[in-house]
Design a protein around this motif. Structure first.
Motif, PDB file in Angstrom:
ATOM      1  N   TYR A  28       4.478 -38.484 -65.433  1.00 34.31           N
ATOM      2  CA  TYR A  28       5.570 -38.692 -66.513  1.00 34.31           C
ATOM      3  C   TYR A  28       5.285 -39.559 -67.389  1.00 34.31           C
ATOM      4  CZ  TYR A  28       8.345 -36.458 -62.730  1.00 34.31           C
ATOM      5  OH  TYR A  28       8.642 -35.524 -61.819  1.00 34.31           O
ATOM      6  N   ARG A  29       5.602 -39.130 -68.695  1.00 35.93           N
ATOM      7  CA  ARG A  29       5.731 -40.094 -69.914  1.00 35.93           C
ATOM      8  C   ARG A  29       7.111 -40.342 -69.973  1.00 35.93           C
ATOM      9  NH1 ARG A  29       3.681 -39.183 -75.920  1.00 35.93           N
ATOM     10  NH2 ARG A  29       5.595 -38.437 -76.277  1.00 35.93           N
ATOM     11  N   GLY A  30       7.691 -41.735 -69.745  1.00 35.61           N
ATOM     12  CA  GLY A  30       8.999 -42.106 -69.635  1.00 35.61           C
ATOM     13  C   GLY A  30       9.367 -42.267 -68.219  1.00 35.61           C
ATOM     14  N   ARG A  31      10.644 -42.713 -68.048  1.00 33.46           N
ATOM     15  CA  ARG A  31      10.808 -43.174 -66.912  1.00 33.46           C
ATOM     16  C   ARG A  31      10.940 -42.062 -65.887  1.00 33.46           C
ATOM     17  NH1 ARG A  31      14.280 -47.199 -64.912  1.00 33.46           N
ATOM     18  NH2 ARG A  31      14.479 -47.787 -66.982  1.00 33.46           N
ATOM     19  N   ALA A  32      10.040 -42.101 -64.781  1.00 30.23           N
ATOM     20  CA  ALA A  32      10.182 -40.792 -63.574  1.00 30.23           C
ATOM     21  C   ALA A  32      11.439 -40.775 -63.083  1.00 30.23           C
ATOM     22  CB  ALA A  32       8.979 -41.299 -62.572  1.00 30.23           C
ATOM     23  N   PRO A  33      11.887 -39.596 -63.000  1.00 32.09           N
ATOM     24  CA  PRO A  33      13.094 -39.026 -62.282  1.00 32.09           C
ATOM     25  C   PRO A  33      13.012 -39.501 -60.852  1.00 32.09           C
ATOM     26  CG  PRO A  33      12.032 -36.987 -62.986  1.00 32.09           C
ATOM     27  CD  PRO A  33      11.122 -38.194 -63.277  1.00 32.09           C
ATOM     28  N   LYS A  34      14.386 -39.756 -60.385  1.00 32.11           N
ATOM     29  CA  LYS A  34      14.188 -39.982 -58.740  1.00 32.11           C
ATOM     30  C   LYS A  34      14.692 -38.442 -58.231  1.00 32.11           C
ATOM     31  CE  LYS A  34      15.561 -44.896 -58.708  1.00 32.11           C
ATOM     32  NZ  LYS A  34      16.346 -45.743 -58.281  1.00 32.11           N
ATOM     33  N   LEU A  35      13.778 -37.948 -57.513  1.00 29.18           N
ATOM     34  CA  LEU A  35      14.132 -36.549 -56.995  1.00 29.18           C
ATOM     35  C   LEU A  35      14.041 -36.671 -55.309  1.00 29.18           C
ATOM     36  CD1 LEU A  35      11.562 -34.443 -59.230  1.00 29.18           C
ATOM     37  CD2 LEU A  35      14.071 -34.851 -59.467  1.00 29.18           C
ATOM     38  N   PRO A  36      14.579 -35.841 -54.605  1.00 24.77           N
ATOM     39  CA  PRO A  36      14.535 -35.843 -53.304  1.00 24.77           C
ATOM     40  C   PRO A  36      13.289 -35.400 -52.606  1.00 24.77           C
ATOM     41  CG  PRO A  36      15.762 -34.294 -54.017  1.00 24.77           C
ATOM     42  CD  PRO A  36      15.336 -34.564 -55.295  1.00 24.77           C
ATOM     43  N   ILE A  37      12.190 -36.196 -52.438  1.00 24.43           N
ATOM     44  CA  ILE A  37      11.033 -35.722 -51.849  1.00 24.43           C
ATOM     45  C   ILE A  37      11.186 -35.559 -50.528  1.00 24.43           C
ATOM     46  CG2 ILE A  37       8.712 -36.503 -51.765  1.00 24.43           C
ATOM     47  CD1 ILE A  37       9.023 -35.843 -54.406  1.00 24.43           C
ATOM     48  N   GLU A  38      12.144 -36.088 -49.807  1.00 22.14           N
ATOM     49  CA  GLU A  38      12.107 -35.950 -48.542  1.00 22.14           C
ATOM     50  C   GLU A  38      12.668 -34.521 -47.971  1.00 22.14           C
ATOM     51  OE1 GLU A  38      16.061 -37.341 -50.081  1.00 22.14           O
ATOM     52  OE2 GLU A  38      14.159 -37.951 -50.347  1.00 22.14           O
ATOM     53  N   ARG A  39      13.148 -33.961 -49.151  1.00 22.77           N
ATOM     54  CA  ARG A  39      13.726 -32.501 -48.898  1.00 22.77           C
ATOM     55  C   ARG A  39      13.083 -31.460 -49.365  1.00 22.77           C
ATOM     56  NH1 ARG A  39      19.829 -31.638 -50.146  1.00 22.77           N
ATOM     57  NH2 ARG A  39      19.393 -33.311 -51.943  1.00 22.77           N
ATOM     58  N   THR A  40      12.040 -32.076 -50.088  1.00 26.73           N
ATOM     59  CA  THR A  40      10.886 -31.049 -50.978  1.00 26.73           C
ATOM     60  C   THR A  40       9.904 -30.878 -49.994  1.00 26.73           C
ATOM     61  OG1 THR A  40      11.710 -32.016 -53.137  1.00 26.73           O
ATOM     62  CG2 THR A  40       9.629 -30.851 -53.234  1.00 26.73           C
ATOM     63  N   PHE A  41       9.775 -29.475 -49.345  1.00 26.94           N
ATOM     64  CA  PHE A  41       8.518 -29.070 -48.788  1.00 26.94           C
ATOM     65  C   PHE A  41       7.602 -28.294 -49.410  1.00 26.94           C
ATOM     66  CE2 PHE A  41      11.828 -30.267 -45.732  1.00 26.94           C
ATOM     67  CZ  PHE A  41      11.336 -30.880 -44.581  1.00 26.94           C
ATOM     68  N   GLY A  42       7.841 -27.868 -50.850  1.00 27.21           N
ATOM     69  CA  GLY A  42       7.309 -27.088 -51.419  1.00 27.21           C
ATOM     70  C   GLY A  42       7.538 -27.192 -53.006  1.00 27.21           C
ATOM     71  N   VAL A  43       6.746 -27.533 -53.844  1.00 24.78           N
ATOM     72  CA  VAL A  43       7.246 -27.587 -55.305  1.00 24.78           C
ATOM     73  C   VAL A  43       7.520 -26.240 -55.722  1.00 24.78           C
ATOM     74  CG1 VAL A  43       6.070 -29.933 -55.875  1.00 24.78           C
ATOM     75  CG2 VAL A  43       5.020 -27.888 -56.198  1.00 24.78           C
ATOM     76  N   THR A  44       8.102 -26.105 -56.905  1.00 23.31           N
ATOM     77  CA  THR A  44       8.389 -24.817 -57.459  1.00 23.31           C
ATOM     78  C   THR A  44       7.236 -24.082 -57.967  1.00 23.31           C
ATOM     79  OG1 THR A  44      10.620 -25.304 -57.915  1.00 23.31           O
ATOM     80  CG2 THR A  44      10.157 -23.382 -58.740  1.00 23.31           C
ATOM     81  N   THR A  45       6.793 -24.787 -58.979  1.00 21.14           N
ATOM     82  CA  THR A  45       5.326 -24.305 -59.748  1.00 21.14           C
ATOM     83  C   THR A  45       4.678 -25.562 -60.532  1.00 21.14           C
ATOM     84  OG1 THR A  45       4.830 -22.877 -61.631  1.00 21.14           O
ATOM     85  CG2 THR A  45       7.151 -23.475 -61.644  1.00 21.14           C
ATOM     86  N   PHE A  46       3.500 -25.261 -60.453  1.00 21.97           N
ATOM     87  CA  PHE A  46       2.958 -26.223 -61.238  1.00 21.97           C
ATOM     88  C   PHE A  46       2.991 -26.213 -62.896  1.00 21.97           C
ATOM     89  CE2 PHE A  46      -0.519 -27.212 -57.586  1.00 21.97           C
ATOM     90  CZ  PHE A  46       0.314 -27.911 -56.975  1.00 21.97           C
ATOM     91  N   GLU A  47       3.213 -24.857 -63.331  1.00 20.74           N
ATOM     92  CA  GLU A  47       3.393 -24.757 -64.564  1.00 20.74           C
ATOM     93  C   GLU A  47       4.460 -25.275 -65.300  1.00 20.74           C
ATOM     94  OE1 GLU A  47       0.622 -21.935 -62.959  1.00 20.74           O
ATOM     95  OE2 GLU A  47       2.861 -22.153 -62.313  1.00 20.74           O
ATOM     96  N   LEU A  48       5.805 -25.107 -64.493  1.00 19.24           N
ATOM     97  CA  LEU A  48       7.165 -25.575 -65.181  1.00 19.24           C
ATOM     98  C   LEU A  48       7.864 -26.620 -64.413  1.00 19.24           C
ATOM     99  CD1 LEU A  48       6.766 -23.088 -66.916  1.00 19.24           C
ATOM    100  CD2 LEU A  48       9.121 -22.539 -66.856  1.00 19.24           C
ATOM    101  N   GLY A  49       7.161 -26.992 -63.258  1.00 22.16           N
ATOM    102  CA  GLY A  49       7.690 -28.282 -62.601  1.00 22.16           C
ATOM    103  C   GLY A  49       8.621 -27.907 -61.369  1.00 22.16           C
TER     104      GLY A  49
END
Length: 287
Positions: free
Chosen positions: A266-287
């Protein structure tokens, strides 16, 4: 093509940007077969291409989400135009479009130093697991339902904490009823959403993303349900945040193996996301 011809960088149409998808496929990125419609729903002006003499030479996606966030992807220069300056000019145009926003990207580790020079900082790694998934019964206690018109609104709202900005238009097309080559499932417990996932056909095999769930039991149910209808022996890819041990264990228990990794920066403050509930990211192209 003449090097003296001016480089024109502008927002590309969906039809024009299909050429960038072909470049991505040639680089081994294995794009989904129906990705662009959902991508363009997120930000129709966010897909830039550079042209010389009317021919595309470079691409970058710089999608704006809300007033404060953006995601960068599809940074590709046509092989015969690398080293000419077309790429850095396209990069600068893309960065200018996202000026003043927190910007995320998923890049190959070899480019981390270059991204650092542009102000990006490492937030964590994503590991792509691939393979022919083991066929296992879904855990009990979790109801799986296809995401149809009646479910998509609740799914889009449930998705909100997993991304730094509202992305209703994208999620509606990505996860909702649409092309036969993608399928979304929602997990329910006592009628409440406990997770959802999407599987889509790619140039080779299938990708699952996102795979968001309250816990591993719901994630395993979704993974099993999403894989239930794919051909025997077909390969599946799942992009897992490395810090999430349960997600890494789920991928391995399903018979998948690490294939490569990306650096989430990230450029800027990294957002706080629920990694503990993320078993697979949506897409490398759009986040």
């Amino acid at each position: 093509m003449s090097d003296t011809a001016p480089l024109l960088i502008r927002s590309a149409s969906q039809a024009e940007f299909a050429e960038a998808v072909e470049w991505a496929a040639a680089e081994g990125w294995n794009p989904g077969l129906d990705d662009l419609t959902a991508f363009f729903a997120a930000d129709p002006e966010g897909f830039l291409m550079g042209f010389r003499d009317g021919r595309a030479v470079s691409s970058i996606s710089v999608v704006r989400y809300g007033p404060d966030y953006g995601f960068l992807g599809f940074y590709i220069v046509r092989p015969d135009r690398r080293g000419t300056g077309d790429g850095i000019a396209t990069w600068r145009a893309g960065m200018a479009r996202l000026e003043g926003r927190v910007i995320g990207l998923d890049g190959v580790p070899a480019q981390q130093d270059n991204y650092r020079k542009e102000g990006f900082r490492l937030a964590g790694r994503n590991i792509r697991f691939t393979g022919a998934p083991a066929r296992t019964p879904a855990p009990r206690g979790v109801e799986l339902r296809p995401i149809g018109a009646a479910e998509i609104a609740a799914v889009a709202v449930w998705d909100r904490p997993f991304f730094p900005a509202w992305r209703h238009e994208f999620t509606t097309l990505w996860a909702g009823p649409g092309p036969a080559r993608r399928r979304g499932l929602v997990a329910l417990r006592d009628g409440d959403v406990a997770g959802y996932g999407v599987i889509r056909s790619c140039r080779q095999g299938f990708k699952i993303g996102p795979l968001f769930a309250d816990d591993r039991e719901a994630a395993e149910a979704l993974f099993s349900g999403l894989c239930a209808d794919i051909p025997a022996g077909a390969t599946v890819a799942l992009d897992v945040p490395e810090p999430h041990g349960a997600a890494m264990a789920l991928a391995r228990s399903a018979g998948l193996a690490p294939a490569f990794e990306t650096a989430r920066m990230y450029r800027g403050r990294a957002p706080k996301l629920p990694i503990e509930r993320t078993f697979g990211v949506t897409t490398f192209e759009l986040g």
